[in-house]
Design a protein around this motif. Structure first.
Motif, PDB file in Angstrom:
ATOM      1  N   ARG A  44      -9.819  14.232  19.833  1.00 53.87           N
ATOM      2  CA  ARG A  44      -9.423  14.762  21.138  1.00 53.87           C
ATOM      3  C   ARG A  44     -10.124  16.086  21.433  1.00 53.87           C
ATOM      4  O   ARG A  44     -10.075  16.575  22.556  1.00 53.87           O
ATOM      5  N   THR A  45     -10.753  16.662  20.418  1.00 58.98           N
ATOM      6  CA  THR A  45     -11.452  17.937  20.598  1.00 58.98           C
ATOM      7  C   THR A  45     -12.961  17.733  20.490  1.00 58.98           C
ATOM      8  O   THR A  45     -13.434  16.840  19.781  1.00 58.98           O
ATOM      9  N   PHE A  46     -13.700  18.583  21.185  1.00 56.83           N
ATOM     10  CA  PHE A  46     -15.154  18.502  21.157  1.00 56.83           C
ATOM     11  C   PHE A  46     -15.694  18.744  19.747  1.00 56.83           C
ATOM     12  O   PHE A  46     -16.561  18.011  19.261  1.00 56.83           O
ATOM     13  N   LEU A  47     -15.165  19.758  19.062  1.00 55.42           N
ATOM     14  CA  LEU A  47     -15.632  20.069  17.710  1.00 55.42           C
ATOM     15  C   LEU A  47     -15.357  18.920  16.747  1.00 55.42           C
ATOM     16  O   LEU A  47     -16.195  18.591  15.894  1.00 55.42           O
ATOM     17  N   GLY A  48     -14.205  18.295  16.894  1.00 58.19           N
ATOM     18  CA  GLY A  48     -13.877  17.159  16.039  1.00 58.19           C
ATOM     19  C   GLY A  48     -14.837  16.008  16.251  1.00 58.19           C
ATOM     20  O   GLY A  48     -15.252  15.345  15.290  1.00 58.19           O
ATOM     21  N   ARG A  49     -15.211  15.757  17.496  1.00 59.92           N
ATOM     22  CA  ARG A  49     -16.147  14.664  17.784  1.00 59.92           C
ATOM     23  C   ARG A  49     -17.549  14.985  17.267  1.00 59.92           C
ATOM     24  O   ARG A  49     -18.257  14.115  16.768  1.00 59.92           O
ATOM     25  N   VAL A  50     -17.952  16.261  17.379  1.00 58.81           N
ATOM     26  CA  VAL A  50     -19.268  16.656  16.863  1.00 58.81           C
ATOM     27  C   VAL A  50     -19.332  16.448  15.350  1.00 58.81           C
ATOM     28  O   VAL A  50     -20.324  15.932  14.826  1.00 58.81           O
ATOM     29  N   LYS A  51     -18.273  16.828  14.642  1.00 54.68           N
ATOM     30  CA  LYS A  51     -18.244  16.620  13.190  1.00 54.68           C
ATOM     31  C   LYS A  51     -18.318  15.135  12.849  1.00 54.68           C
ATOM     32  O   LYS A  51     -18.995  14.733  11.901  1.00 54.68           O
ATOM     33  N   HIS A  52     -17.616  14.329  13.630  1.00 53.50           N
ATOM     34  CA  HIS A  52     -17.626  12.873  13.411  1.00 53.50           C
ATOM     35  C   HIS A  52     -19.034  12.314  13.571  1.00 53.50           C
ATOM     36  O   HIS A  52     -19.521  11.569  12.704  1.00 53.50           O
ATOM     37  N   PHE A  53     -19.711  12.684  14.654  1.00 50.65           N
ATOM     38  CA  PHE A  53     -21.045  12.132  14.893  1.00 50.65           C
ATOM     39  C   PHE A  53     -22.101  12.767  14.002  1.00 50.65           C
ATOM     40  O   PHE A  53     -23.121  12.137  13.704  1.00 50.65           O
ATOM     41  N   LEU A  54     -21.868  13.995  13.568  1.00 47.84           N
ATOM     42  CA  LEU A  54     -22.770  14.598  12.596  1.00 47.84           C
ATOM     43  C   LEU A  54     -22.746  13.796  11.308  1.00 47.84           C
ATOM     44  O   LEU A  54     -23.767  13.655  10.622  1.00 47.84           O
ATOM     45  N   ASN A  55     -21.600  13.238  10.999  1.00 45.75           N
ATOM     46  CA  ASN A  55     -21.437  12.431   9.793  1.00 45.75           C
ATOM     47  C   ASN A  55     -22.108  11.065   9.934  1.00 45.75           C
ATOM     48  O   ASN A  55     -22.905  10.662   9.082  1.00 45.75           O
ATOM     49  N   ILE A  56     -21.840  10.357  11.034  1.00 47.49           N
ATOM     50  CA  ILE A  56     -22.327   8.976  11.132  1.00 47.49           C
ATOM     51  C   ILE A  56     -23.751   8.866  11.690  1.00 47.49           C
ATOM     52  O   ILE A  56     -24.351   7.798  11.614  1.00 47.49           O
TER      53      ILE A  56
END
Length: 348
Positions: A44-56
């Motif tokens: 739900r947060t921009f930072l959380g999504r960035v971390k997710h996509f940085l991973n995958i």
């Protein structure tokens, strides 16, 4: 949290930071209640999504063997069924999920072609963008690199589409040629218009062409979603129907993300190269200008791929009140006012 590259050995201990999520004994983890599909970071947060996509979108996953990818899929599927092999560590499951998310389509579970994966955006994008920015002066070079770029984009768009809406070979062909023609026409036309403009303006022509082509390529490649609608679901992942309005929102967000992904490199890098090429030592090593530009494009994309992918949630939330009247009536008849939102996968 630190993820070791490669499947961890069963004897490896888990980091203490996971103790709040799982109970860990001296030798192995208790996986009771572990949900492999639960996001590691708040989506739900921009930072959380960035971390997710940085991973995958980690480009190293491109070089993982087919055997290891198949292992990852098996581990993910077994974890979903709650039948993981004894001694399995959380590290192993998280690594398997990383590989699975990077290489398998979220809708179909099928393995995606390597070039079309978002994890290939860094190596593929840096090479193509670097050469587009370097060879922007001559007409043959402009046409060739715009064609290469749109061929690459078409494959990425098709690979990361919402798979619930099938695309025919004819639609893909029309989309490909339309986007390619748009990009080439924009680049050639703007090159002719900017011949007398400052050199820096000419260096920005490739970005204008790429942005224009993205506005055509993505909607054309996913036109079936706009015609028939995209699958929307309730909070429990039950399919409710198809919405054209949801498709329009999802595709618009993808277009914005793709343009954002390329913008910093294609806007700022020409300014950097314009200044560097005026230096005395750079004029002596002109053969290194193209490799340097490719490398600098890579630095931009390392950050911009996860940032652009994380601009909007992958699983979009849309108020029922915004849907088409007939679909809205169907939802109200089935759920009443208890279902205020619907959800859909916007694709990448």
């Amino acid at each position: 949290m630190t993820i070791h590259w490669g499947p961890p050995k069963p004897s490896q201990m888990m980091p203490s930071s996971w103790s709040t999520v799982l109970c860990v004994n001296k030798m192995e983890a208790d996986l009771t209640g572990f949900n492999i599909d639960a996001p590691r970071w708040d989506q739900r947060t921009f930072l959380g999504r960035v971390k997710h996509f940085l991973n995958i979108t980690d480009p190293r996953t491109v070089f993982v063997s087919e055997q290891e990818l198949d292992w990852a899929k098996v581990m993910v599927e077994k974890s979903r069924m709650g039948v993981v092999p004894p001694g399995t560590q959380v590290e192993q499951l998280l690594y398997a999920k990383k590989l699975y998310d990077s290489a398998f389509h979220p809708d179909t579970g099928e393995k995606m072609n390597v070039i079309g994966r978002m994890s290939f955006q860094l190596p593929g994008g840096m090479i193509i963008t670097g050469f587009m920015l370097q060879f922007y002066r001559t007409m043959p070079a402009v046409i060739f690199w715009q064609w290469v770029n749109q061929s690459f984009n078409a494959l990425v768009n098709y690979t990361n589409r919402n798979a619930a809406s099938p695309v025919s070979v004819r639609q893909m062909t029309v989309s490909y040629f339309t986007a390619t023609t748009t990009a080439v026409a924009t680049a050639v036309g703007m090159n002719m218009l900017t011949k007398k403009a400052p050199p820096l303006v000419g260096r920005w022509v490739p970005f204008a062409a790429v942005a224009a082509a993205n506005c055509v390529n993505i909607p054309m490649m996913r036109q079936q979603e706009l015609i028939q609608g995209i699958c929307v679901k309730d909070r429990n992942e039950n399919e409710i129907g198809h919405s054209r309005r949801a498709a329009a929102i999802g595709i618009t967000q993808v277009v914005i993300s793709r343009i954002t992904m390329s913008a910093p490199g294609m806007i700022l890098l020409p300014v950097v190269m314009e200044r560097l090429e005026k230096l005395h030592f750079m004029q002596k090593v002109k053969v290194l200008h193209a490799p340097l530009q490719v490398m600098l494009c890579g630095y931009f994309l390392i950050f911009m791929v996860p940032v652009a992918c994380g601009l909007f949630p992958q699983k979009c939330e849309l108020p029922v009140s915004y849907l088409e009247p007939e679909l809205r009536d169907t939802i109200k008849a089935k759920y009443g006012e208890l279902e205020p939102y619907v959800y859909f996968n916007k694709g990448l």
